[in-house]
Design an enzyme around this catalytic site. Structure first.
Site, PDB file in Angstrom:
ATOM      1  N   GLN A   1       0.900  -1.185  -0.140  1.00  0.00           N
ATOM      2  CA  GLN A   1      -0.228   0.195  -0.167  1.00  0.00           C
ATOM      3  C   GLN A   1       1.015   1.412  -0.319  1.00  0.00           C
ATOM      4  O   GLN A   1       0.527   2.160  -0.515  1.00  0.00           O
ATOM      5  CB  GLN A   1      -0.731  -0.113   0.881  1.00  0.00           C
ATOM      6  CG  GLN A   1      -2.014  -1.460   0.935  1.00  0.00           C
ATOM      7  CD  GLN A   1      -2.858  -1.316  -0.382  1.00  0.00           C
ATOM      8  OE1 GLN A   1      -3.432  -0.265  -0.025  1.00  0.00           O
ATOM      9  NE2 GLN A   1      -2.885  -2.067  -0.568  1.00  0.00           N
TER      10      GLN A   1
ATOM     11  N   HIS B   1       1.599   3.258  -3.263  1.00  0.00           N
ATOM     12  CA  HIS B   1       1.344   3.502  -3.826  1.00  0.00           C
ATOM     13  C   HIS B   1       0.848   5.459  -3.968  1.00  0.00           C
ATOM     14  O   HIS B   1       1.130   5.981  -5.330  1.00  0.00           O
ATOM     15  CB  HIS B   1       0.082   3.645  -3.642  1.00  0.00           C
ATOM     16  CG  HIS B   1      -1.260   2.327  -4.690  1.00  0.00           C
ATOM     17  ND1 HIS B   1      -1.571   2.602  -5.667  1.00  0.00           N
ATOM     18  CD2 HIS B   1      -1.799   1.230  -3.359  1.00  0.00           C
ATOM     19  CE1 HIS B   1      -1.912   0.662  -6.002  1.00  0.00           C
ATOM     20  NE2 HIS B   1      -1.712   0.323  -4.646  1.00  0.00           N
TER      21      HIS B   1
ATOM     22  N   GLU C   1      -9.959   0.499   4.250  1.00  0.00           N
ATOM     23  CA  GLU C   1     -10.104   0.218   2.584  1.00  0.00           C
ATOM     24  C   GLU C   1     -10.227  -0.868   3.014  1.00  0.00           C
ATOM     25  O   GLU C   1     -11.165  -1.818   2.249  1.00  0.00           O
ATOM     26  CB  GLU C   1      -9.240   1.231   1.608  1.00  0.00           C
ATOM     27  CG  GLU C   1      -9.122   0.747   0.810  1.00  0.00           C
ATOM     28  CD  GLU C   1      -8.695   1.608  -0.687  1.00  0.00           C
ATOM     29  OE1 GLU C   1      -8.642   1.601  -2.042  1.00  0.00           O
ATOM     30  OE2 GLU C   1      -7.347   2.021   0.159  1.00  0.00           O
ATOM     31  N   HIS C   2      -8.973  -1.105   3.076  1.00  0.00           N
ATOM     32  CA  HIS C   2      -8.514  -2.410   2.728  1.00  0.00           C
ATOM     33  C   HIS C   2      -8.671  -3.052   4.216  1.00  0.00           C
ATOM     34  O   HIS C   2      -7.118  -2.671   5.276  1.00  0.00           O
ATOM     35  CB  HIS C   2      -7.065  -2.817   1.819  1.00  0.00           C
ATOM     36  CG  HIS C   2      -6.855  -2.433   0.848  1.00  0.00           C
ATOM     37  ND1 HIS C   2      -6.599  -1.375   0.343  1.00  0.00           N
ATOM     38  CD2 HIS C   2      -7.946  -3.120  -0.536  1.00  0.00           C
ATOM     39  CE1 HIS C   2      -6.970  -1.259  -1.249  1.00  0.00           C
ATOM     40  NE2 HIS C   2      -7.673  -1.785  -1.671  1.00  0.00           N
TER      41      HIS C   2
ATOM     42  N   ASP D   1      -6.595  -6.884  -5.640  1.00  0.00           N
ATOM     43  CA  ASP D   1      -5.976  -5.754  -6.522  1.00  0.00           C
ATOM     44  C   ASP D   1      -6.613  -6.042  -8.184  1.00  0.00           C
ATOM     45  O   ASP D   1      -6.835  -5.096  -8.879  1.00  0.00           O
ATOM     46  CB  ASP D   1      -4.824  -5.257  -6.209  1.00  0.00           C
ATOM     47  CG  ASP D   1      -5.073  -3.640  -5.359  1.00  0.00           C
ATOM     48  OD1 ASP D   1      -5.912  -3.189  -5.225  1.00  0.00           O
ATOM     49  OD2 ASP D   1      -3.576  -3.307  -4.719  1.00  0.00           O
TER      50      ASP D   1
ATOM     51  N   HIS E   1     -54.136  17.116  -3.526  1.00  0.00           N
ATOM     52  CA  HIS E   1     -53.602  15.590  -3.783  1.00  0.00           C
ATOM     53  C   HIS E   1     -54.583  14.676  -3.423  1.00  0.00           C
ATOM     54  O   HIS E   1     -55.278  13.980  -3.860  1.00  0.00           O
ATOM     55  CB  HIS E   1     -52.631  15.725  -2.456  1.00  0.00           C
ATOM     56  CG  HIS E   1     -51.001  15.548  -2.552  1.00  0.00           C
ATOM     57  ND1 HIS E   1     -50.736  16.955  -3.194  1.00  0.00           N
ATOM     58  CD2 HIS E   1     -50.237  14.738  -3.145  1.00  0.00           C
ATOM     59  CE1 HIS E   1     -49.976  16.792  -4.019  1.00  0.00           C
ATOM     60  NE2 HIS E   1     -49.104  15.736  -3.285  1.00  0.00           N
TER      61      HIS E   1
END
Length: 431
Positions: free
Chosen positions: A260, A263, A328-329, A362, A421
Site C-alpha cells: 500500500q 502507491h 479501505e483494505h 487488486d 392531492h
C-alpha cells in the site's frame, strides 16, 4: 522507520490523524482552481480542455487528437506481451463472473388486494471512467471500472486518461479497455476531464455517471459536479490495516504494508498486533524490503508519515480500533480469521488468512478494488454493478384497491394542506 506504539498511548488520535490526512489547509485554494476549470469547460468546451491540458499536464493537443484512434488501439496489442494479455483476460473473466452474481433483478408482486408493486432496474445511458496515469499505469483500474458497467448493460462506456509524453496512452491501459468493452477513449486527465464528462464538449460526450480514482483535483471536481452527474465515491489515497497475531509471518505482513505504501506518499499502512515480538520483526522486515525498492522515496514517505504499528491487548481490541478507522483494505492475518470477522463492522474489503494478500483483490479475485477510503467504509461500499444502475418503482392500483385507501389518503393530504392531492383520489372514487 515504521513506528511502534502500544495501546496505552493515544492510539485513537493517531489513527484519526492518519484518517484525516487529505484534509489539509490548501484544499480550499485547490477547490477554487477546480471551480474555475469546471466553469471554463462548461462554457468553452474543447477549447478549455485543451488549454488546461497544456497548462497543467504540459501536453499540447489539438481537438482532433483528443480521441484515441482505432489504429492506436490495434497497435497497443502489438506492444504488450502475450503473458500480460493472458493475465488481463484472466482478470476480466474473474471480475465479470463475480459482478454477474451481483446484478439486481427487477421484480413485480401481484397482491391479493389488487395492488401491483415492483421495482425495475435499468442502466444509465452513458458512463464515464476516469483512469489515473500520473505515477503509474493502471490496467487493473480499467477492468474494475469498465466491467461492472458492461455487466450492468450500459450502452455507451467512455474513458478518459491523462498522457505523459509523446501524446501516447500506455498500451496496457488501451488493451485492458478494449478487453473490458470500453468503446471510446480520450487522452485527457485532471479536473478538465471530469468537467468534459459532466458537461460534454464538442468531442467528449456528456455522461450520466463518472467513476474512477484520481488526485485531489480530480476528486474535488467529482465532488463539485455531483448532482449534474452521479459519481461512485470521493476516493482518497490507498490504505491497508492488518490485524495479526503470533501466527503471522512478519515478512508477509511487511510486504503487505509496503504494497500500500508504494502507491503514494500519502498512502497509509497500519498493523495492529497482539504480539510485541511480531511488531519488532515486522518493523525490521520493512526496512529490509525497502533496500533497493524501485519506489523507495515515495514508499518511505508514506511509511514515515502514515505508517504505524500498534501493540494491542487482544484481537477484540484490534477489531474495535479497526472499526473506528474503517479501512479501505483490512487483512486478518490471524489463526482463525472467520472467528474474528464477526467482530468487524466497517471495511471496504476484508482479506482472510495468510494466503490472501490484498494484491489478489487488486487484480483478479473478482470483487472490485475501487473501495471507500478515509473512513467512508462506515457508510459506503465498493464500486459495483449497482453504481451504473438506477431503479424505478412500479405501482398499479385497481379501482377497488384505490377505494379501499381513499379515506386514509384524504386524511394525510388534508393534514399536509395539499387539497389537490386529496381531490386527485376523490374524483376517481366518487364518479
Amino acid at each position: 522507520m515504521l513506528r511502534i506504539i502500544t495501546q496505552q498511548a493515544d492510539v485513537r488520535s493517531e489513527l484519526q490523524r492518519i484518517c484525516d490526512r487529505t484534509q489539509d489547509e490548501q484544499v480550499l485554494h485547490k477547490e477554487a482552481t477546480v471551480r474555475e476549470v469546471l466553469q471554463a469547460v462548461k462554457r468553452q468546451g474543447d477549447k478549455a480542455v485543451l488549454h488546461y491540458t497544456a497548462e497543467f499536464d504540459h501536453q499540447i493537443l489539438k481537438a482532433e487528437e483528443l480521441k484515441v484512434t482505432g489504429s492506436e488501439l490495434d497497435a497497443a496489442y502489438q506492444q504488450v506481451s502475450k503473458d500480460l494479455l493472458q493475465a488481463i483476460r484472466l482478470a476480466c473473466q474473474k471480475i465479470e463472473a463475480f459482478h454477474r452474481q451481483r446484478v439486481p433483478k427487477s421484480w413485480v408482486q401481484f397482491g391479493d388486494d389488487e395492488v401491483v408493486l415492483g421495482k425495475r432496474y435499468t442502466p444509465v445511458d452513458r458512463a464515464g471512467l476516469y483512469i489515473p496515469g500520473g505515477r503509474a499505469c493502471y490496467p487493473s483500474t480499467v477492468l474494475m471500472n469498465a466491467i461492472p458497467a458492461k455487466v450492468a448493460g450500459v450502452p455507451r462506456v467512455v474513458m478518459v486518461t491523462p498522457v505523459r509524453g509523446g501524446k501516447m496512452v500506455n498500451p496496457a491501459v488501451l488493451v485492458a479497455a478494449q478487453e473490458a468493452g470500453v468503446q471510446e477513449i480520450y487522452r485527457v486527465g485532471g479536473a478538465q476531464a471530469i468537467a468534459a464528462l459532466a458537461y460534454g464538449t464538442e468531442t467528449i460526450p456528456k455522461v450520466n455517471v463518472i467513476t474512477g480514482p484520481g488526485n485531489i483535483y480530480v476528486t474535488l471536481a467529482k465532488k463539485l459536479v455531483y448532482g449534474t452527474v452521479g459519481i461512485d465515491s470521493l476516493a482518497g489515497p490507498s490504505e491497508v490495516l492488518v490485524i495479526a497475531d503470533e501466527t503471522a509471518n512478519p515478512a508477509y505482513v511487511a510486504a503487505d504494508l509496503l504494497a500500500q505504501a508504494e502507491h503514494d506518499p500519502m498512502a497509509a499502512a497500519i498493523l495492529l498486533t497482539t504480539d510485541a515480538g511480531l511488531a519488532k520483526k515486522v518493523q525490521m522486515a520493512v526496512e529490509r524490503q525497502l533496500v533497493d525498492h524501485p519506489r523507495r522515496i515515495d514508499t518511505e514517505k508514506a511509511i514515515a508519515h502514515y505508517g504505524l504499528i500498534v501493540v494491542v491487548e487482544s484481537l477484540a481490541a484490534a477489531a474495535e480500533l479497526s472499526n473506528e478507522f474503517a479501512p479501505e483494505h483490512l487483512e486478518l492475518e490471524v489463526a482463525d480469521p472467520w472467528a474474528l470477522i464477526n467482530q468487524i463492522r466497517h471495511a471496504g474489503a476484508i482479506f482472510l488468512g495468510s494466503s490472501t494478500p490484498e494484491a489478489v483483490g487488486d487484480y483478479l479475485a473478482g470483487p472490485n478494488h475501487t473501495l471507500p477510503t478515509s473512513g467512508a467504509a462506515r457508510y459506503a461500499s465498493a464500486l459495483g454493478v449497482e453504481t451504473f444502475l438506477k431503479h424505478s418503482s412500479i405501482i398499479q392500483y385497481s379501482q377497488t384497491a384505490l377505494e379501499n385507501v381513499a379515506s386514509a389518503i384524504d386524511i394525510l393530504a388534508t393534514t399536509e394542506g395539499l387539497p389537490s392531492h386529496a381531490d386527485s383520489v376523490k374524483l376517481r372514487v366518487e364518479d
